[in-house]
Design an enzyme around this catalytic site. Structure first.
Site, mmCIF file in Angstrom:
data_model
loop_
_atom_site.group_PDB
_atom_site.id
_atom_site.type_symbol
_atom_site.label_atom_id
_atom_site.label_comp_id
_atom_site.label_asym_id
_atom_site.label_seq_id
_atom_site.Cartn_x
_atom_site.Cartn_y
_atom_site.Cartn_z
ATOM 1 N N LYS A 144 0.836 -1.051 -0.172
ATOM 2 C CA LYS A 144 -0.163 0.238 0.028
ATOM 3 C C LYS A 144 1.120 1.216 -0.120
ATOM 4 O O LYS A 144 0.468 2.281 0.120
ATOM 5 C CB LYS A 144 -0.975 -0.039 1.225
ATOM 6 C CG LYS A 144 -2.059 -1.221 1.225
ATOM 7 C CD LYS A 144 -2.874 -1.158 2.332
ATOM 8 C CE LYS A 144 -4.002 -2.094 2.419
ATOM 9 N NZ LYS A 144 -4.908 -2.164 3.714
ATOM 10 N N GLU A 323 18.603 0.372 10.121
ATOM 11 C CA GLU A 323 19.044 1.717 10.954
ATOM 12 C C GLU A 323 19.935 1.350 12.006
ATOM 13 O O GLU A 323 20.918 2.255 12.138
ATOM 14 C CB GLU A 323 17.828 2.347 11.554
ATOM 15 C CG GLU A 323 17.944 3.789 12.063
ATOM 16 C CD GLU A 323 16.625 4.787 12.557
ATOM 17 O OE1 GLU A 323 16.263 5.288 11.664
ATOM 18 O OE2 GLU A 323 16.194 4.326 13.392
#
Length: 376
Positions: A144, A323
C-alpha cells in the site's frame, strides 16, 4: 694505452656505483633519523598491519570480507572536485562574525553539520552544478505504500536537487500503480520489480538486499551519487547540493538534542552485529534519509545487508533493522557531512524553534492500515 683506457672506464663505473650506493644509504639514514619506520619506505603506503586489533580493525576486516580489500587508491569512482565557480556570480559576502549561534554547525571530527543559515544556496549551486553529478534516489513502494509515490515525486520535482540530473529508482511490487509524473529535463524514473512481503520488517530488511543487487547490476553505471529515502515523505523546501558528500548522515529528529548517548535506541544486545555498548556513540542517525558517493553507498548498503544476514543466522534481528546497522557503521566510519533534522522531520511532531526550515518530512499515516502485518 688501450688497457689503460679500459681500466679507467672500469674504475669510473665502480665510482658511480659506490656514489649511488652511498647516496641511498645517506637518504635511508636521514629517513630513519626523522623518525619514520623502515617498513613505510615504499612507493605505495601499505595498509596498517601488525598493530593490536581494535574495534576499527575489526570493522575494517568485516568490510574487506564484504566488499574486498581496498587498493592504495580507489580509481574510477566519482568524487567532489575542486570547488570552482564561474565568474560574475553575485552573492552575499560571507561573515566571520555572524551566523547561527543557537546550534552547533561542526562535529567533533571537524565536518559540517548543516543547518539553515550555514550555507549560501547561490554559492553551493554555482559550484556543484558545474560538476554536474548524476544523482540517484532509491525509494521502496511496496504494497500500500505506492499511494505515497505521487506526493513524493511531485514535491521532489519542486524542491529536490532542482537543476541537477536525477533518477528516481522505484522498487515496487505494483508497477501498475506508479503514477505518471511530469519530470524536468534531465530527470527520469526507473522501475525495479521486487517481491511482496508479509511483514513490514521484511520490507525494511529487504531494502538492503535489493538495493545492493540493483546498485551492483544497474545503478553504478548510471549514477555518481545515491540517496536512500523513505517514500512516505514529502518535500517542503529546498533539499540541495549542500547535502552532497562522500557519506552523509541525517540526525534523527527525536534524539538530536537533550538526550544522553546512553538513551539512544542503539542495538544493546551483544549477540547482534549492530551492537553498540553503553558509553559509546556520537549521534543517532535516521535510516529514512542517507546518502553518499555511489561506491561508498554500495559498501554501506551491502554492509547493512550482510550484517543483517549474519544476525539472521544467529536468530536475532536488530532492534531497528538496517537503522541499527547504519548507526554502528557511522560510529566507526564517520560520515563526512551530517545534516540537521531539517532534512527529515515528521508531520507528527511540532517544529522546534531551532528548525528554521523543514525540507522533507514524514507523513502522518495509519500504520496498522498501510503495513502488511498491521504495524506490529
Amino acid at each position: 694505452m688501450i688497457k689503460t683506457v679500459s681500466m679507467l672506464r672500469s674504475i669510473s663505473r665502480i665510482h658511480i656505483f659506490v656514489f649511488f650506493a652511498f647516496l641511498l644509504l645517506l637518504l635511508g639514514g636521514v629517513y630513519i633519523y626523522l623518525g619514520y619506520d623502515v617498513s613505510t619506505l615504499s612507493l605505495c603506503q601499505p595498509c596498517k598491519e601488525g598493530s593490536e586489533p581494535d574495534v576499527k580493525d575489526i570493522m575494517t576486516k568485516v568490510m574487506d570480507d564484504i566488499v574486498g580489500p581496498r587498493d592504495c587508491e580507489e580509481k574510477g569512482s566519482w568524487k567532489i572536485g575542486d570547488l570552482t565557480m564561474q565568474y560574475g556570480v553575485k552573492y552575499a559576502q560571507p561573515s566571520t562574525q555572524q551566523g547561527r549561534t543557537d546550534v552547533n554547525s561542526v562535529t567533533n571530527w571537524n565536518v559540517p553539520l548543516v543547518w539553515e543559515g550555514t550555507f549560501d544556496p547561490v554559492v553551493i549551486d554555482a559550484i556543484y552544478k558545474k560538476m554536474d553529478p548524476r544523482i540517484a534516489v532509491v525509494v521502496f513502494a511496496v504494497g500500500k505504500y505506492t499511494r505515497f509515490l505521487e506526493a513524493f515525486l511531485q514535491t521532489g520535482e519542486k524542491y529536490f536537487m532542482v537543476g541537477f540530473r536525477v533518477t528516481y529508482y522505484i522498487f515496487t511490487d505494483h508497477k501498475e500503480e506508479v503514477p505518471k509524473i511530469d519530470l524536468a529535463e534531465g530527470r527520469k524514473i526507473s522501475l525495479v520489480d521486487i517481491p511482496s512481503a508479509t511483514r513490514w520488517q521484511d520490507v525494511v530488511l529487504g531494502r538492503m538486499k535489493w538495493a545492493t543487487i540493483t546498485i551492483d547490476k544497474q545503478i553504478r553505471n548510471e549514477a555518481d551519487y545515491l540517496f536512500m529515502m523513505d517514500v512516505d515523505s514529502v518535500f517542503y523546501n529546498r533539499f540541495g547540493a549542500e547535502s552532497l558528500s562522500q557519506l552523509t548522515g541525517v540526525l534523527h529528529r527525536l534524539f538530536y538534542k537533550n538526550y544522553d548517548r546512553d538513551q539512544f535506541t542503539y542495538e544493546r544486545r551483544n549477540l547482534s552485529r549492530a551492537y553498540i555498548p553503553f558509553g559509546e556513540g556520537d549521534y543517532y542517525y535516521t535510516a529514512a534519509v542517507w546518502g553518499g558517493y555511489l561506491e561508498d553507498m554500495y559498501k554501506l548498503v551491502k554492509y547493512c545487508y550482510m550484517q543483517s544476514e549474519e544476525d539472521a543466522k544467529n536468530n536475532i534481528e536488530a532492534v531497528w533493522q538496517e537503522e541499527s546497522h547504519l548507526n554502528k557503521y557511522f560510529l566507526y566510519n564517520k560520515p563526512t557531512k551530517v545534516l540537521s533534522p531539517e532534512y527529515l522531520w515528521s508531520d507528527y511532531d511540532q517544529v522546534q524553534p531551532d528548525i528554521k526550515v523543514v525540507r522533507i518530512s514524514q507523513l502522518v499515516k495509519d500504520y496498522a492500515e498501510v503495513r502488511p502485518n498491521g504495524g506490529q
